[in-house]
Design a protein around this motif. Structure first.
Motif, PDB file in Angstrom:
ATOM      1  N   ALA A 129     -48.774   1.580  89.772  1.00 42.06           N
ATOM      2  CA  ALA A 129     -49.603   2.098  88.679  1.00 42.06           C
ATOM      3  C   ALA A 129     -51.040   2.307  89.144  1.00 42.06           C
ATOM      4  CB  ALA A 129     -49.550   1.150  87.490  1.00 42.06           C
ATOM      5  N   THR A 158     -52.269   4.011  80.845  1.00 41.98           N
ATOM      6  CA  THR A 158     -51.659   2.690  81.044  1.00 41.98           C
ATOM      7  C   THR A 158     -52.186   1.603  80.107  1.00 41.98           C
ATOM      8  OG1 THR A 158     -53.315   1.948  82.628  1.00 41.98           O
ATOM      9  CG2 THR A 158     -51.451   3.175  83.516  1.00 41.98           C
ATOM     10  N   ARG A 187     -45.454   2.819  85.130  1.00 44.54           N
ATOM     11  CA  ARG A 187     -44.964   1.617  84.458  1.00 44.54           C
ATOM     12  C   ARG A 187     -44.609   0.498  85.441  1.00 44.54           C
ATOM     13  NH1 ARG A 187     -46.636   3.339  80.523  1.00 44.54           N
ATOM     14  NH2 ARG A 187     -45.691   4.270  78.685  1.00 44.54           N
ATOM     15  N   GLU A 188     -44.692   0.810  86.735  1.00 45.84           N
ATOM     16  CA  GLU A 188     -44.361  -0.206  87.736  1.00 45.84           C
ATOM     17  C   GLU A 188     -45.649  -0.825  88.267  1.00 45.84           C
ATOM     18  OE1 GLU A 188     -41.350  -1.158  88.776  1.00 45.84           O
ATOM     19  OE2 GLU A 188     -40.238   0.282  87.545  1.00 45.84           O
ATOM     20  N   GLU A 189     -45.698  -2.141  88.300  1.00 46.50           N
ATOM     21  CA  GLU A 189     -46.909  -2.828  88.742  1.00 46.50           C
ATOM     22  C   GLU A 189     -47.328  -2.421  90.149  1.00 46.50           C
ATOM     23  OE1 GLU A 189     -47.702  -7.192  88.396  1.00 46.50           O
ATOM     24  OE2 GLU A 189     -46.201  -6.975  86.805  1.00 46.50           O
ATOM     25  N   GLY A 247     -52.339  -1.741  81.648  1.00 44.73           N
ATOM     26  CA  GLY A 247     -51.137  -2.399  82.131  1.00 44.73           C
ATOM     27  C   GLY A 247     -50.530  -1.682  83.322  1.00 44.73           C
ATOM     28  N   PRO A 248     -49.328  -1.941  83.738  1.00 41.95           N
ATOM     29  CA  PRO A 248     -48.509  -3.064  83.250  1.00 41.95           C
ATOM     30  C   PRO A 248     -49.029  -4.407  83.762  1.00 41.95           C
ATOM     31  CG  PRO A 248     -47.419  -1.862  85.021  1.00 41.95           C
ATOM     32  CD  PRO A 248     -48.662  -1.102  84.697  1.00 41.95           C
ATOM     33  N   ALA A 249     -49.007  -5.379  82.885  1.00 41.59           N
ATOM     34  CA  ALA A 249     -49.463  -6.744  83.211  1.00 41.59           C
ATOM     35  C   ALA A 249     -50.871  -6.723  83.807  1.00 41.59           C
ATOM     36  CB  ALA A 249     -48.483  -7.441  84.164  1.00 41.59           C
ATOM     37  N   ASP A 250     -51.775  -5.953  83.193  1.00 41.55           N
ATOM     38  CA  ASP A 250     -53.190  -5.889  83.612  1.00 41.55           C
ATOM     39  C   ASP A 250     -53.372  -5.391  85.044  1.00 41.55           C
ATOM     40  OD1 ASP A 250     -54.342  -6.592  81.284  1.00 41.55           O
ATOM     41  OD2 ASP A 250     -54.342  -8.738  81.705  1.00 41.55           O
ATOM     42  N   SER A 251     -52.356  -4.721  85.609  1.00 40.47           N
ATOM     43  CA  SER A 251     -52.489  -4.379  87.024  1.00 40.47           C
ATOM     44  C   SER A 251     -53.410  -3.199  87.261  1.00 40.47           C
ATOM     45  CB  SER A 251     -51.113  -4.074  87.626  1.00 40.47           C
ATOM     46  OG  SER A 251     -50.564  -2.957  86.973  1.00 40.47           O
TER      47      SER A 251
END
Lengths: 330, 273
Positions: A191, A272, A186-188, A275-279
């Protein structure tokens, strides 16, 4: 219906014999055959291989080549996949979006990271291990092989589930590393690394076994000859074994370049969702989202065609490069 | 003396490298099984050996998922896909290996090139075709588009080319047609290759994720989607999720236990060429 086709196959297959064997020894037994115009007979005689190919070719035409053509067509339209809504022709608009959308650029960058990140685990480390273990014999080797290969056989969903549990905030990885409750997926920052590690875990054993098999295919004579000439172990490896292993290594490289985005797909979908944030998203995962979540079939097709073209060019370049080097070596 | 010592040192290094690699490969699988047999209240206890053992997680999985149905559906898909691919590709490989005909190279390339075409390029229009045929959410919809495998054609052609030509000629002189020759001469002689290829195709079909996920949107269809649904629904009930995952791997692992050498050889050969 198939039955009938195949009876004909057998029949015309036998017919071909006189033509190939020279001398029409068996044909006069059937006067009707002999009266046939030669052209028609030759056509019948040429038929069997095509009939055998028919089922396979039909599958390819219907499920691979026709869809590719349709994807090219779709890429010039704007359409949301609903049969009732109209398709509008938009020219190169979709392709323009492919090359300007920041989301796609991010996904392309991630894909590149996946490829670069997997090369050590698909090629470098397996080669080192395969070289290290090539003199091991007998039973222990069989046992190691069996164990190393296990991850490759695991169902992708099971792999994803197990790793999500291993990497859970309260899971054993955090426990072993003493990290408290860190959430890797969950951490950019981590991940993408986590996805990469899982994928590496899956292919490392397979790659090692493929390269080991490539090593066994190399005759020991070359290395012995070089050793007689006073070459050190490292020199033999560097200048004799590795060049002979080239085609295996190239194949693994091609697989890594072409398939990294496929190998990571189920992991992304289950762990995922990009994500997170498309990373963590990669080009194919994004394409899938455009097609089946946003229902933007034109953009998905244009992106698919573009990525396919890029991958094909890269693959062709790699093969060409390998050819040139093999000439330099010989 | 010293060379013996170095060779022993080398063997020790090899062994430790391999032992480490094996441990890394096996540990997640072990952890899946271990977690699935823990009592629910012991789940977060990270001891390496689960004790006391419990089948509570499995009971929960069987209660909330139609496990037998899921495994059955997956089995049908995997068996029918593998069998169909085997027959279709056997015929195609036979054509390439036994005849010289016009367009042979081009047609062969047409088979090989499918390996390069990513599934994601063809998925939209195949999806539409299935939806027009009413095959969405059916097992046939998963099976039919996958009936031709480029890999199988390549591998079978390779085996058939190594096949002694004299036997084919002898059959021909006996007056056997090509169809009879295929089934009475070629296939019996290719039995080991066909066996290992069918294992490979079966395992690949069993583990296929992408296409079933698209065609069968219901979670209660194949085992892969069953677990995925379970994973979203039960979230952190890791014991049960691990039990379900273990069940999904069980048939392939069982096959592996029995035919370990053939499985590895089939996979490795598919990666060599």
């Amino acid at each position: 219906m198939f039955q009938i086709v195949f009876v004909e196959v057998a029949y015309s297959g036998a017919l071909r014999v006189p033509g190939a064997g020279g001398g029409a020894v068996t044909v006069p037994a059937r006067p009707v055959e002999a009266l046939r115009p030669p052209l028609a007979r030759r056509a019948v005689a040429a038929l069997p291989p095509y009939l055998y190919l028919l089922p396979g070719l039909a599958c390819l035409a219907v499920w691979t080549y026709k869809p590719v053509i349709e994807a090219v067509q779709l890429s010039f339209y704007h359409w949301n996949l609903l049969p009732t809504s109209p398709r509008t022709y938009v020219g190169f608009e979709n392709y323009k979006r492919v090359f300007t959308l920041p989301q796609l650029r991010g996904a392309a960058k991630n894909t590149l990271w996946y490829i670069l990140g997997l090369i050590p685990f698909a090629i470098i480390l397996p080669t080192a291990i395969a070289l290290g273990i090539r003199n091991l014999g007998g039973r222990s080797r069989t046992t190691y092989r069996a164990l190393i290969f296990l991850p490759m056989l695991m169902a992708p969903v099971a792999t994803a589930a197990v790793w999500r549990w291993l990497l859970d905030p309260q899971g054993i990885v955090n426990h072993a590393l003493g990290l408290g409750s860190y959430n890797w997926l969950r951490e950019e920052r981590t991940a993408l690394l986590a996805i990469l590690a899982i994928c590496a875990w899956q292919i490392l054993g397979f790659a090692t076994l493929v390269i080991s098999a490539g090593l066994t295919g190399i005759s020991a004579d070359y290395a012995e000859a070089a050793e007689m000439d006073g070459a050190s172990r490292w020199q033999v490896t560097r200048w004799v074994t590795l060049p002979l292993l080239r085609s295996t290594l190239l194949f693994m490289l091609l697989m890594t370049v072409l398939l990294s985005a496929q190998w990571t797909f189920p992991l992304l979908d289950i762990l995922t969702q990009g994500g997170p944030a498309d990373s963590t998203t990669n080009v194919y995962y994004l394409l899938w989202e455009y097609g089946f979540r946003s229902l933007d079939s034109g953009l998905a097709s244009a992106a698919g065609i573009s990525f396919f073209a890029v991958f094909a060019v890269v693959a062709a370049l790699l093969v060409k490069l390998a050819d040139r080097y093999s000439f330099a070596d010989n | 003396m010293s060379s013996m010592r170095t060779s022993r040192l080398r063997a020790a290094t090899s062994h430790s490298m391999l032992a480490l690699l094996s441990l890394i490969s096996v540990f997640p699988v072990y952890w899946m099984i271990a977690s699935s047999f823990r009592r629910p209240q012991d789940l977060y206890d990270q001891s390496l050996l689960p004790w006391p053992l419990s089948v509570g997680n499995y009971r929960q999985v069987f209660d909330s998922l139609d496990v037998v149905g899921l495994l059955g559906n997956t089995l049908v898909i995997a068996v029918v896909t593998a069998a169909g691919q085997l027959v279709i590709c056997l015929l195609a490989a036979y054509a390439f290996a036994a005849w010289d005909f016009r367009g042979r190279t081009v047609l062969f390339m047409a088979f090989v090139a499918t390996w390069l075409i990513p599934f994601q390029v063809t998925m939209i229009s195949n999806y539409l075709v299935l939806s027009n045929l009413g095959l969405l959410n059916t097992l046939a919809g998963v099976i039919v588009p996958n009936l031709c495998s480029a890999l199988a054609v390549l591998m079978l052609r390779q085996h058939m080319q190594a096949f002694p030509r004299e036997l084919l000629d002898a059959a021909r002189i006996d007056g056997r047609g090509s169809w009879t020759t295929l089934w009475t001469v070629v296939v019996p002689n290719l039995r080991p290759a066909l066996a290992s290829l069918s294992i490979l195709l079966f395992i690949s079909a069993w583990n296929e994720y992408f296409w079933p996920a698209l065609v069968l949107q219901r979670a209660n269809s194949v085992v892969q989607l069953g677990i995925r649904g379970f994973l979203t629904a039960e979230g952190d009930d890791w014991g049960a999720v691990m039990a379900a995952s273990g069940l999904a791997c069980l048939p392939v692992f069982a096959l592996y236990l029995v035919m370990q050498r053939q499985v590895i050889d089939a996979f490795v050969r598919s990666g060599l060429r």
